[in-house]
Design an enzyme around this catalytic site. Sequence first.
Site, PDB file in Angstrom:
ATOM      1  N   GLU A  53       0.878  -1.066  -0.051  1.00 38.75           N
ATOM      2  CA  GLU A  53       0.038  -0.080  -0.039  1.00 38.75           C
ATOM      3  C   GLU A  53       0.929   1.289  -0.147  1.00 38.75           C
ATOM      4  OE1 GLU A  53      -2.825  -0.007   3.030  1.00 38.75           O
ATOM      5  OE2 GLU A  53      -3.985   2.137   2.336  1.00 38.75           O
TER       6      GLU A  53
ATOM      7  N   GLU B  63      -8.177  12.984  10.698  1.00 38.35           N
ATOM      8  CA  GLU B  63      -8.551  13.635   9.401  1.00 38.35           C
ATOM      9  C   GLU B  63      -9.516  14.774   9.412  1.00 38.35           C
ATOM     10  OE1 GLU B  63      -8.782  10.227   6.877  1.00 38.35           O
ATOM     11  OE2 GLU B  63      -6.656   9.789   6.811  1.00 38.35           O
TER      12      GLU B  63
END
Length: 227
Positions: free
Chosen positions: A100, A168
């Site tokens: 990833e 976030e």
Amino acid sequence: MMLRNISRMMTSKSTKPFTVIIEGNIGSGKTTFLQHFEKYKDVCVLSEPVEMWRDCAGHNLLANLYENPVKWSFTFQSYVQLTMLQHHLVATTKPIKLLERSIFSARYCFIEKLLRDEILLAPSVSVLNEWFKYLITKFNISVDLIVYLRTSPEVVYERVLARNRKEEKSLSLQYLKDLHDMHEKWLFYKTAFSCPAHVLTLNADLDKSTIEKEYQKCQDHLLTITG
Ligand code: DGT
């Protein structure tokens, strides 16, 4: 064409796994993509080391980054570079290795954006860049294929809002648009930086119920390798 190329590589004497990096904007579905491939015994899946970024000797560097990017970006990118290198170097006896993200997207997308926004200043980027150049030449971190999970910023923005990751909360649509542009220039239009491997682009705007056919395109390539 692609299948033939991969098969040829696998029948050569190299025992290095066929290494694929999974790239795409925040929220593009990299984790879901990797989960799909975890069930195959011939595939080694390395998810992004986000948990390491959340706990570096007790420090949540990801939270620090979003709370005060000017103060913490250099620290964060230094650690990202180290943890990405560690992933590139993980040994496996399996014939296929999926990662990833990579040390490349950290440098070409994230550091570049921080530089353009003047959150990281040129001297700091130079230090990170000197490390980057040293690491990619001294270590064997070659990549055989890039899977680009291509999305539109509006779609990933909705996903980021829905998953509600606490670090976030300050992520804006504009940030995702800019990051999208960085990925596009690097992997789609190929007008910025070099691509370390061939790019397979998938439509990752599709939702979980319809994305399987996109995964299949990649699967066809990869599973041919193992025969
Ligand atoms: P996914 O499965 O496609 O939804 O993937 P995400 O969004 O979980 O993973 P990723 O790599 O796009 O981002 C994880 C978080 O870490 C996200 O808040 C962005 C941040 N991040 C990842 N790599 C870097 C980096 O090199 N620099 C900066 N500043 N942030 C990064």
